[in-house]
Design a protein around this motif. Structure first.
Motif: not given
Lengths: 282, 200
Positions: B92, B189, B192, B195
Motif C-alpha cells: 500500500k 485503511e 488505502e 491510494n
C-alpha cells in the motif's frame, strides 16, 4: 614486435584482466553475503540510518507541541485561506505577470532583507559570509537595478546563504522550543517566532514613514508573488501526507536541524525567501 | 612498452572509476531516463498521460528499496508486525509513494535547469549521493539520496533528503503519531484511502 614480447604482453594483459575479474566477483559475492546477513540479522529491528548525523539522531518524535489544539485549528484556517483566497489570487496574478518579472520581484524583496543576513552572519561569526552578503547588497542594488537582478550570483558566483536570528539563537545554544502554527505565517516555534520578530527589526519596513495600510498591501503583494512561484508545493505535501499537520510540523523541525548542518558543510545554496522546495523529489 | 603501461593504467583507472562512482552513476542514469520520458513530445498529450506514467513507474520500481523504506518509516513499530502485515503495508505504501513521486516529478522537472552531482560517500553497503537541483526560477535545492547495495551490484534508494528534510523520518513521525492513537489496521485503511484518492 617479436613473439616473446607478444607473449609477455598478452600474459600481462590476461593477469590484469584476471585480477580485475577476481576483484569484481569477490567484491560482488562478498557484498551480497554481507548484505544478506545484515538483512537477516537486522530484519526485526528498527532501521538505523548509518548516515544520520548526531543532530538528527535525537528522536524527532519528541517535538513539544503543547498548543496542538490551537495549532491545528490555525492550520485548518490556513488551509482554507490558501485554497479560498491566496491560491486563486496568485493564479490570477500568475496569468498577468510573466515569470521573469515575478522572479525579479522576489529578488527585490530578498535584497531588502540583506541587512538581516549581514548582521546574523556577523553574530554567528561567519564573517566571510557576511562580507559576501555586503558585496551582494552593494552590487545588486547598483548594477542589479535596486535588486531586481542578481548579477552578484549570476556573474560573480556570490551565492546568498541563509542567516536568520533563529539560527543565531541556535548557535548560542538555545533550543528550538515548542511548536507554534501561526495564522497566515504558518509553521514556527518559540525560538523561530522570536527570531522572526528580531529579523523584522533589521529590515527597512519598520523605519519607513508610510501608512500601515501601505505596508500591509506591500507585504501582501510580496506573499502573493512568492506563492505564484510555488503553486502546487503545498498541494503535494498535502496529498503525500497522512497527517499534513504533523508532516509540516516535522518538516519544520527537520529543516531547523538541517540549517545548522548545511552551514557547517558549506553546501547550503538556498537563498533567503526562496519558494518552498518540493517535499519529496527523487 | 609505454603503450602497455598506458593500457594497464587505463584499465586500472576505468575499473576504479566504475567502482567508486557506482551509486552516482546509477542515480544519473535513472534520472536521465526519467527526464527523457518527461521531455518526450510524443507523450506530452493528455491522453498519453497513463502511458507516460506506466513508463516512469517501470523505470523507478527497481530504483527504490521499498522494503527498507517501509522499515525505516515504521520505525519502532516494525518489530511488532507479522510478515503478512509488513507485506501489506509495503504494497500500500509503495502505491502511495510511487504516485506521489510521479506527480511531483511532473511538477518539478519541468522547472529544472540542471542537476549538479556534488559528492558521494560510501560506508559499507550504504551510500550517500549529494546533488543540487537548480530551477529556472533561479533557486537551488540541495537533494541528497541515500542508497543501499542490493544483490546484482545494484544500488537502491532508501531515503531522499531535500534541504535536510528526510522523507523517511517525516513519515516515521506521522506513522508513530497515528499508531500511538490507533491500530495498525486503521493505518492500512488510511493508506488505502490515500491510494483511492489518487487513483479513483
Amino acid at each position: 614486435m617479436n613473439p616473446d614480447h607478444f607473449r609477455r604482453v598478452s600474459l600481462l594483459v590476461s593477469i590484469v584482466i584476471l585480477v580485475f575479474c577476481g576483484c569484481r566477483s569477490v567484491n560482488d559475492s562478498e557484498s551480497v553475503t554481507v548484505a544478506a546477513e545484515m538483512e537477516v540479522a537486522g530484519e526485526l529491528d528498527e532501521f538505523i540510518d548509518p548516515f544520520d548525523e548526531e543532530e538528527s539522531a535525537t528522536p524527532l518524535l519528541k517535538v513539544s507541541d503543547p498548543l496542538e489544539k490551537i495549532n491545528r485549528s490555525f492550520y485548518h484556517f490556513n488551509d482554507k485561506f490558501y485554497f479560498w483566497l491566496l491560491k486563486p489570487v496568485s493564479i490570477a496574478y500568475r496569468k498577468v505577470m510573466p515569470e521573469p518579472v515575478r522572479v525579479s520581484f522576489n529578488r527585490f524583496f530578498n535584497n531588502l532583507r540583506s541587512p538581516v543576513r549581514i548582521v546574523n552572519n556577523i553574530l554567528q561569526r561567519r564573517f566571510r559570509d557576511s562580507g559576501i552578503e555586503t558585496a551582494r547588497l552593494l552590487i545588486n542594488t547598483t548594477f542589479g537595478l535596486g535588486g531586481f537582478f542578481d548579477p552578484a550570483m549570476l556573474e560573480l558566483e556570490l551565492n546568498p546563504k541563509r542567516a536568520r536570528f533563529d539560527q543565531t539563537l541556535g548557535q548560542y545554544g538555545s533550543g528550538i522550543g515548542f511548536y507554534i502554527h501561526w495564522p497566515i505565517l504558518g509553521p514556527s516555534s518559540l525560538r523561530g517566532s522570536i527570531g522572526m520578530a528580531v529579523d523584522t527589526l533589521m529590515t527597512p519596513w519598520p523605519y519607513l514613514d508610510i501608512p500601515i495600510a501601505t505596508t500591509v498591501s506591500v507585504r501582501s503583494f510580496q506573499e502573493v508573488n512568492l506563492t505564484s512561484l510555488s503553486i502546487g508545493s503545498y498541494e503535494d505535501i498535502k496529498s503525500a501526507a497522512l497527517d499534513p499537520y504533523v508532516a509540516l510540523r516535522t518538516a519544520y523541525y527537520q529543516r531547523r536541524t538541517g540549517d545548522r548542518i548545511s552551514v557547517d558543510a558549506e553546501d547550503e545554496t538556498g537563498g533567503e525567501e526562496s519558494p518552498p522546495s518540493p517535499f519529496f523529489v527523487p | 612498452m609505454t603503450r602497455l603501461i598506458s593500457i594497464v593504467v587505463l584499465l586500472a583507472l576505468s575499473g576504479l572509476a566504475a567502482l567508486a562512482g557506482a551509486p552516482t552513476a546509477q542515480i544519473r542514469v535513472t534520472t536521465d531516463k526519467l527526464l527523457s520520458v518527461l521531455k518526450d513530445e510524443a507523450l506530452a498529450k493528455e491522453e498519453k498521460l497513463e502511458v507516460k506514467r506506466d513508463k516512469m513507474t517501470e523505470i523507478i520500481s527497481d530504483h527504490f528499496d521499498w522494503k527498507l523504506i517501509s522499515r525505516g518509516c515504521l520505525g519502532r513499530h516494525w518489530r511488532k508486525l507479522s510478515e503478512k502485515e509488513r507485506q501489506s503495508f509495503e504494497t500500500k505504501f509503495k502505491g502511495l509513494l510511487q504516485r506521489t513521486y510521479l506527480t511531483q516529478l511532473e511538477t518539478y522537472f519541468t522547472d529544472l535547469e540542471s542537476i549538479n552531482y556534488r559528492s558521494e560517500r560510501i560506508q559499507g553497503n550504504y551510500a550517500s549521493v549529494k546533488t543540487v537541483f537548480s530551477t529556472k526560477k533561479n533557486t537551488k535545492h540541495p537533494v541528497e539520496y541515500r542508497l543501499k547495495l542490493a544483490a546484482g551490484n545494484r544500488w537502491r534508494i532508501y531515503d531522499g533528503l531535500i534541504e535536510g528534510i528526510s522523507m523517511v523520518k517525516n513519515y516515521r513521525v506521522q506513522f508513530d503519531e497515528i499508531l500511538a492513537r490507533n491500530s495498525f489496521v486503521y493505518l492500512l485503511e488510511q493508506l488505502e484511502k490515500k491510494n483511492i484518492e489518487f487513483n479513483p
